[in-house]
Design a protein around this motif. Sequence first.
Motif, PDB file in Angstrom:
ATOM      1  N   LEU A 105       0.831  -1.201   0.000  1.00  0.00           N
ATOM      2  CA  LEU A 105       0.000   0.000   0.000  1.00  0.00           C
ATOM      3  C   LEU A 105       0.869   1.256   0.000  1.00  0.00           C
ATOM      4  CD1 LEU A 105      -3.166   0.066   0.218  1.00  0.00           C
ATOM      5  CD2 LEU A 105      -2.792   0.896   2.532  1.00  0.00           C
ATOM      6  N   CYS A 106       1.947   1.194   0.779  1.00  0.00           N
ATOM      7  CA  CYS A 106       2.763   2.393   0.970  1.00  0.00           C
ATOM      8  C   CYS A 106       4.128   2.265   0.327  1.00  0.00           C
ATOM      9  CB  CYS A 106       3.008   2.637   2.455  1.00  0.00           C
ATOM     10  SG  CYS A 106       1.551   2.449   3.438  1.00  0.00           S
ATOM     11  N   CYS A 156       8.261   5.333   5.425  1.00  0.00           N
ATOM     12  CA  CYS A 156       7.856   6.589   6.052  1.00  0.00           C
ATOM     13  C   CYS A 156       8.377   6.668   7.483  1.00  0.00           C
ATOM     14  CB  CYS A 156       6.344   6.718   6.017  1.00  0.00           C
ATOM     15  SG  CYS A 156       5.522   5.494   7.036  1.00  0.00           S
ATOM     16  N   ALA A 157       8.259   7.838   8.068  1.00  0.00           N
ATOM     17  CA  ALA A 157       8.772   8.083   9.419  1.00  0.00           C
ATOM     18  C   ALA A 157       8.165   7.118  10.431  1.00  0.00           C
ATOM     19  CB  ALA A 157       8.491   9.533   9.823  1.00  0.00           C
ATOM     20  N   ILE A 158       6.874   6.845  10.273  1.00  0.00           N
ATOM     21  CA  ILE A 158       6.190   6.002  11.250  1.00  0.00           C
ATOM     22  C   ILE A 158       6.718   4.565  11.176  1.00  0.00           C
ATOM     23  CG2 ILE A 158       3.925   5.195  12.064  1.00  0.00           C
ATOM     24  CD1 ILE A 158       4.385   8.304  12.147  1.00  0.00           C
ATOM     25  N   SER A 175      -3.586   7.344  12.706  1.00  0.00           N
ATOM     26  CA  SER A 175      -4.870   7.258  12.013  1.00  0.00           C
ATOM     27  C   SER A 175      -4.997   5.881  11.361  1.00  0.00           C
ATOM     28  CB  SER A 175      -4.966   8.363  10.963  1.00  0.00           C
ATOM     29  OG  SER A 175      -4.006   8.141   9.958  1.00  0.00           O
ATOM     30  N   ARG A 213      -2.686   4.880   8.595  1.00  0.00           N
ATOM     31  CA  ARG A 213      -1.252   4.743   8.894  1.00  0.00           C
ATOM     32  C   ARG A 213      -0.959   3.523   9.763  1.00  0.00           C
ATOM     33  NH1 ARG A 213       1.612   9.359   7.518  1.00  0.00           N
ATOM     34  NH2 ARG A 213       3.411   7.981   7.476  1.00  0.00           N
TER      35      ARG A 213
END
Lengths: 410, 133
Positions: B38-39, B65-67, B104, B107
């Motif tokens: 997905l990301c 990503c950062a997360i 969220s 994420r």
Amino acid sequence: MLSTQTKSLDVEQIRKDFPILQRKVHNKPLVYFDNAATSQKPKQVIDALNFYYNNYNANVHRSIHQLGEEATAAYEKAREKIAEFINAQYQEIIFTKNSTEGLNLIAYSLTSSLKPGDEIVISQLEHHSNFVPWQQMAKHLGLKLKFIKINEEAELDENSIRETITKNTKIVSVNHISNAIGTINPVEEITKIAHENGALMVVDGSQSAPHMPLDMKKINSDFYVFTGHKMLGPTGVGVVYGKKELLENMRPFLYGGEMINEVKFEDTTFNQLPWKFEAGTPNIAEGIGLGVAVDYLKKVGMKQIFERDREIVDYAMERMKNIDGITIYGPKERGSIISFNVHGVHAHDVSQILDSEGVAIRAGHHCCMPLMSVLGVTATARASFYLYNTEQEIDTFINAIHKVKKVFGV
Amino acid sequence: MDTIELMYQENILDHYKSPRNFGRMENASVHHHEYNPLCGDELDMFLVIDKHKKIADIKVNPHGCAISVASASMLSEEIKGKSIGEIEKLKKEDILEMLGIPISPVRLKCALLSLDTLKNSILIFEKYVNKQV
């Protein structure tokens, strides 16, 4: 900032037709820059859906009663409007669910007459929907799939086009505008080369149909595919244009009701065009809604929309160029799509922070994983514009990018 | 603080920019790669599991990503010295608590890639590697 006088469209007037543009996101005015994913809908289209369900909801082509006749007439009228919109005949307009289904229809139907070793040509720029169907057909039928490469400018390489398409090529399928990086491909020239080599030409017009005037006679491709929801229409309706003489000889893709002429225990004869390719009850309201969307686009003017795209993209590119640490992908001349990365920040984090300012963009591989590997990235952030977007919204977007840089300290 | 400042607070960005136990390993008991389509977040995890079935060493090689990166980095610190039994008990809630920021629904996959990779590493270890020992 550009003054309103220089705009080739009355954007403020257009915005009044889109109720969703009034809403707020995280208490900020919505800035909708995810138009390459799906466009917003004008109230004319939304009203047409409501009006259909409130006044003449009935099945098409079957029911001998007033509602059935009204629904059939409206649905077929929409087909006529779409045919006129792209300069085609109405028998050449097949309604599908979306571009993906349209490309699957063509891939299944066309490859059924190919022999092992026959070649299909697509490009490195394709969306998965114009990639995976061909790849899987090739795998199952022993066909050879070849790829036109992109050059340094992220345009289809001219030499690669000529080298890849040969006398062994049976089908060429490329997009008109890349959804991932906005490249506008020379589909007329590629069609000529395909035809010189005796191949059929398919164009994925998902990103072009919403943004530029289309003339099927001029492009001369054998098939052209697009989807309604990216061009102000509802979701659930797309279009396959195909040359009549080709469609007549092709195997249907979906079998069932509506697409038949006569069914006997031994065999079935099929309905005439275009219904031969439309099995089952279609998305009636959505088809009618797409007709209304086409009316809307025609009224605004596709040429004007294309020119307005240039203004908004040029303005955005100019402002983005002045920010340090931004990489923009794709060629200089592009559709209204800007794919970019902020150095040191993943596209998802860019998107998340932009969202906090009300700015909706897309982040990810944009269903173009092979292209992403060619570009050497796993994801990009993508802002894509449409006729209701303003320079002021670009300013908000630029400020939001500065917020990204501030949050990440880059 | 607004949600964004809460989400991208200093320690998250610190783990993102300098992930702990970063790198690859030649002599790992198990190496596993997970991908979040997905990301486009990716994570390589290398574990050295000792004879007491404890995590003796770990290396992570996250891209994303950062997360997702912060989550992999923080989890790598968290599980060093822990037993497989303890790791098997780890839940989604533990990861969210470890991150300590609002996540969220969209994420969540980013935040949980580290846990999925860890759990699958252990499954692979138990199923294939441990049997041969």
